[in-house]
Enzyme design. Sequence first.
Site, PDB file in Angstrom:
ATOM      1  N   SER A 155      27.520 -37.232 -17.484  1.00  0.00           N
ATOM      2  CA  SER A 155      28.658 -36.480 -16.948  1.00  0.00           C
ATOM      3  C   SER A 155      29.497 -37.381 -16.036  1.00  0.00           C
ATOM      4  O   SER A 155      30.005 -38.408 -16.488  1.00  0.00           O
ATOM      5  CB  SER A 155      28.155 -35.218 -16.245  1.00  0.00           C
ATOM      6  OG  SER A 155      29.212 -34.358 -15.926  1.00  0.00           O
ATOM      7  N   ASP A 248      31.190 -27.935 -24.657  1.00  0.00           N
ATOM      8  CA  ASP A 248      31.422 -28.650 -23.407  1.00  0.00           C
ATOM      9  C   ASP A 248      32.906 -28.968 -23.315  1.00  0.00           C
ATOM     10  O   ASP A 248      33.473 -29.532 -24.252  1.00  0.00           O
ATOM     11  CB  ASP A 248      30.595 -29.940 -23.404  1.00  0.00           C
ATOM     12  CG  ASP A 248      30.611 -30.682 -22.079  1.00  0.00           C
ATOM     13  OD1 ASP A 248      31.532 -30.454 -21.266  1.00  0.00           O
ATOM     14  OD2 ASP A 248      29.714 -31.506 -21.860  1.00  0.00           O
ATOM     15  N   HIS A 278      27.417 -27.801 -21.353  1.00  0.00           N
ATOM     16  CA  HIS A 278      27.201 -28.841 -20.358  1.00  0.00           C
ATOM     17  C   HIS A 278      25.975 -28.508 -19.507  1.00  0.00           C
ATOM     18  O   HIS A 278      25.809 -27.377 -19.061  1.00  0.00           O
ATOM     19  CB  HIS A 278      28.431 -28.971 -19.466  1.00  0.00           C
ATOM     20  CG  HIS A 278      28.518 -30.245 -18.712  1.00  0.00           C
ATOM     21  ND1 HIS A 278      28.933 -31.425 -19.290  1.00  0.00           N
ATOM     22  CD2 HIS A 278      28.240 -30.544 -17.418  1.00  0.00           C
ATOM     23  CE1 HIS A 278      28.915 -32.396 -18.387  1.00  0.00           C
ATOM     24  NE2 HIS A 278      28.489 -31.885 -17.241  1.00  0.00           N
TER      25      HIS A 278
END
Length: 315
Positions: A155, A248, A278
Site C-alpha cells: 500500500s 481496491d 484492500h
Amino acid sequence: MNVHPELADVLAALPEFDPLADPVATRTHLRGVLAATPSREDPHLVTEDLTIPGPAGDLRLRLYRPTGGTPASRPAVLYFHGGAFISGDLDTGDTNCRDICRAADAVVVSVDYRLAPEHPYPAGFDDCYAALLWTGANTAALGVDPNRIAVSGRSAGGSLAAATALASRDRGGPALAYQLLLVPAVDDRCDQASVDAVTDGRVIDGRVVRGMWPLYLGPRAADQYAAPARATSLAGLPPTYLMVCEQDPLRDQGLDYARRLILAGVPTEIHHVPGAFHLFEGYAPTSSPARRSTVAWTSALAAALGSDGRKAEAS
C-alpha cells in the site's frame, strides 16, 4: 461490492471507519486489525530491534534473520509497512516480514519511517532511502550479498518501495535486484476509474485514497519520489512483482504502473486477486485468497533472489 465468497462474511461484519478523521485512532485501529492475524512465530528465525542514524535523528529498524543453514551470504529485503502514510509501524508489518524471511531465506530490514501528518513528505521517504543506504553500506556485517538487495512494501509502503527504487537509480545508490510492490499507492492524482468505483466505507475506498495524499504531501507538490507514477521514465528499474486487488481503489494505478514498467523494458509480473478488497489479508488471513496470494508473492521473491527458503504453505 462483488467480493470473493470467503470474504463476504468478513466484509458484512466490518463497521464503517474513517481512517483520515483521526490519525492516532487509525494507528490503534490498524494495530488491532493486524494483531488478530494468527501468530507466525518461527524457531528458524530471530529478530533484533535497533536504531541507526537517520535524516532527523535515530531511525528504528527491525532485522529478521534465518537461523537455519550457514550460507556465506543471504539476500536482503527492505520492507516498508502500509498505513496510508499516516499509520503502521514495525509490529503491523511483522507478519509480512516473517513471510519474506522464511520464504526467501533472507535478512529482512523493516523500517519504522516517520508518519504524516506530523511528518509530511519527504520525511518518510527520506527515512526509507536512508535505510537502503545503511543496508548497502553494511552488507558484510549483515551477512548480505550486495548483489541481492530488494525493496518491498504494501500500500503506502509499496509507494515508498517504488520511490526508493527510483531514487537509488537516480542517485547512484545500491543496485537493486528486485522490487515487490503489493497494492501500491503510486499516483496522487487518483484519476483512475477504480478510485471512483469503490465507495464502500467499511474498507479503504476512493474517498480515503484521495484524502490521504494531502496529509502525506503537506505543503509540497508531488514529485516522482512522493508519487512514483509521476516519474517521466521507469527505465532501469529492477525486475518487479506487482499485486493488485479487484475491489481496491488502487487497482488501476497499480496496473498502469505495471504497464509503464513493461513498456520501459522492466521484467514485470502482475498478480490480480479477484474479489478481494484492500487489506483483505489482514481481515481474513486464513482465507484461501490470502493464502494463495501470499504463496504467489513470496515464491516470486524467493525465485528472483535465488533462494530456496521455506515457502509459505497453500491450502
